[in-house]
Design an enzyme around this catalytic site. Structure first.
Site, mmCIF file in Angstrom:
data_model
loop_
_atom_site.group_PDB
_atom_site.id
_atom_site.type_symbol
_atom_site.label_atom_id
_atom_site.label_comp_id
_atom_site.label_asym_id
_atom_site.label_seq_id
_atom_site.Cartn_x
_atom_site.Cartn_y
_atom_site.Cartn_z
ATOM 1 N N GLU A 171 3.628 -4.920 12.364
ATOM 2 C CA GLU A 171 2.509 -3.986 12.298
ATOM 3 C C GLU A 171 1.474 -4.654 11.409
ATOM 4 O OE1 GLU A 171 0.141 -1.165 10.408
ATOM 5 O OE2 GLU A 171 2.117 -0.348 9.927
ATOM 6 N N ASN A 227 0.808 -1.225 0.000
ATOM 7 C CA ASN A 227 0.000 0.000 0.000
ATOM 8 C C ASN A 227 0.841 1.274 0.000
ATOM 9 O OD1 ASN A 227 0.711 -0.805 2.664
ATOM 10 N ND2 ASN A 227 -0.850 0.542 3.514
ATOM 11 N N GLU A 260 7.699 0.946 16.505
ATOM 12 C CA GLU A 260 8.689 1.531 15.612
ATOM 13 C C GLU A 260 8.669 3.038 15.795
ATOM 14 O OE1 GLU A 260 8.898 -0.847 11.603
ATOM 15 O OE2 GLU A 260 6.797 -0.698 12.166
ATOM 16 N N CYS A 311 -3.174 1.285 6.474
ATOM 17 C CA CYS A 311 -3.367 0.494 7.684
ATOM 18 C C CYS A 311 -3.984 1.317 8.803
ATOM 19 C CB CYS A 311 -2.041 -0.109 8.137
ATOM 20 S SG CYS A 311 -0.715 1.091 8.376
#
Length: 499
Positions: free
Chosen positions: A267, A168, A480, A301
């Protein structure tokens, strides 16, 4: 945000992809490849070679040799200066990266030129600066014999890192991992998504141009099971695995990582809520939610698929969001008026359309959209769907609970703050949320009760790269960003010296 205004033709980016192993481009020896299709019109961009065990082993072995050799011998200053040069070269080749990213994904130039490519470069500079300026702990210990002991921490690279990145935001999310990994002194083997192989390959040219030693950055193409992804996560010389993608895939990778006790950073999926209170600034709330639900054709996301609106403003919010959605312009990336591109692939379009059908089958009111748009010429063959809004579904509906990853959202009214929090938390995911309110006390109160890794108040996708980023529950493992990335990409050792 970039001020770059050039609009190169995406046709310049059409090419076959290649593995990048030990500083060289190769088609490998498997003889297997697949067609890379442009989602705009389903045309063939080129062919992509599929890595087998031999190619993956060569990439990991090269990464290990560079770690033990020239890369490992550089000082922190030398290493971070080199990464700054990587960032500068990405900027110098802005048009090349922009064309490749938009050809692979179909996203508008306006999106990629302001977000994807600048952030792809910034990820190297930011983490280079972080590594240079981060400290570790130091303690003085009184010993029983009256002497002192000095304790201090050292950060060492973890080793060879497997980077498995999504389609994405291909460049941005890949360099979000590669940047800190290399800044900390690791070497990497990247497996980009099979849907978007071009910019990861192109980055190999940048690495060679600025003199990054061979084997520091490697790319292998392929799929998951019984292909490059599985071979990479199983490799015994891989010391850590970082992945962004579906929760189900993360579970499979975690099983592979258990062999040899390799650490993981994930993630994963999300079903992110927005809470819109009656005391919000309605203009800002509508504008922000239009972005959070429909940016990048909903393929973010952090995007919003569940919207909860306080009842007094429910009808007004729905009407205004509907008007905003119907003002979106679908088209080619190069056209200045384009605000939305296609989905990433025809396969993904079938998935999203299956949810469009499920919503109607479960009794949704289709406020707008719900189908396939009429596109002109060759674009009619592309992976286009209409941006869609639903209302009227129960809390157990599939489209309210399952991640769709398309340009769609369901809007439901609520009556109390407690109800809004309960609805927002009623999911197995916990990645992100947005809260819209002008009440400062409510903003702090609600944000603190949401089971998410990141909560925006009166904003969305406003990122400070120094802050912790990641999800809770089934949305991920680890964090992160800034020093939090260093926690994964380094091993912390304690040195104790009796004085």
């Amino acid at each position: 945000m970039s001020t770059h205004t050039a609009r190169p033709s995406i046709e310049s980016a059409r090419r076959d992809a290649a593995h990048f192993i030990d500083g060289a481009f190769t088609q490998g020896a498997t003889g297997k490849s697949w067609e890379n299709h442009c989602p705009l019109d389903n045309s063939v961009i080129g062919h992509v070679p599929e890595a087998g065990k031999a190619e993956v082993d060569a990439a990991v072995t090269a990464a290990r040799a560079a770690l033990d050799g020239p890369w490992g011998e550089l000082t922190v200053a030398q290493r971070t200066d080199m990464l700054a040069a990587v960032a500068n070269e990405i900027t110098n080749r802005f048009d090349d990266f922009l064309a490749a990213e938009c050809l692979d994904t179909g996203k508008p130039y306006g999106t990629a030129s302001h977000i994807d490519i600048p952030r792809g470069a910034a990820n190297f500079k930011m983490f280079a600066e972080t590594v240079k300026n981060i400290s570790t702990e130091t303690f003085i210990l009184d010993t029983p014999d009256g002497a002192n002991a000095l304790n201090y921490g050292l950060r060492r690279p973890k080793g060879v890192i497997a980077v498995i990145s999504p389609w994405n935001l291909p460049l941005l999310l890949m360099t979000w991992k590669v940047g800190p990994a290399l800044a900390c002194g690791n070497t990497v083997v990247v497996k980009p998504s099979e849907e978007t192989p071009l910019t990861a390959t192109l980055l190999g040219e940048v690495m060679n141009k600025v003199g990054v030693p061979k084997g520091v950055y490697n790319v292998v193409h392929g799929f998951g099971p019984n292909s490059a992804g599985e071979f990479l996560t199983q490799h015994p010389l891989v010391n850590g695995i970082t992945f962004t993608g579906e929760t189900r895939t993360g579970e499979a990778i975690m099983k592979q990582a258990a062999v040899g006790l390799r650490q993981v950073s994930f993630e994963l999926g999300g079903k992110n809520p927005a809470l819109v209170f009656a005391d919000c600034d309605l203009d800002k709330a509508v504008e922000g939610t239009l972005r959070s639900a429909f940016a990048n054709c909903g393929q973010v996301c952090l995007g919003t698929e569940r919207i909860y609106v306080e009842r007094p403003i429910f009808e007004a919010f729905v009407a205004r969001l509907k008007a905003g959605v119907e003002g979106l312009r679908l088209g080619r990336p190069e056209e200045p008026s384009t605000t939305m591109g296609p989905l990433v692939s025809m396969e993904h379009r079938e998935k999203v359309l299956s949810y469009y059908k499920a919503a109607v089958d479960e009794g949704a009111t289709v406020v707008t959209g719900g189908g396939v748009p009429d596109m002109p010429g060759d674009l009619a063959q592309g992976a286009w769907v209409e941006p869609t809004i639903w209302t009227g579904l129960g809390d157990d509906a599939r489209v309210v609970n399952e991640e769709i990853f398309g340009p769609c959202c369901h809007i439901r009214p609520f009556d109390t703050e407690e109800e809004a929090i309960r609805l927002a938390n009623s999911t197995r995911y916990g990645l992100a949320a947005a809260v819209w309110t002008e009440n400062l006390a409510r903003a702090h109160r609600v944000a603190g009760k949401l089971d998410v890794g990141i909560c925006w108040v009166n904003s969305w996708f406003l990122r400070d790269l120094r802050t912790a980023f990641g999800g809770s529950k089934q949305s991920g493992i680890g964090r992160e960003g800034g020093v939090h990335s260093l926690e994964f990409y380094t091993e912390l050792s304690n040195v104790c010296i009796k004085l």
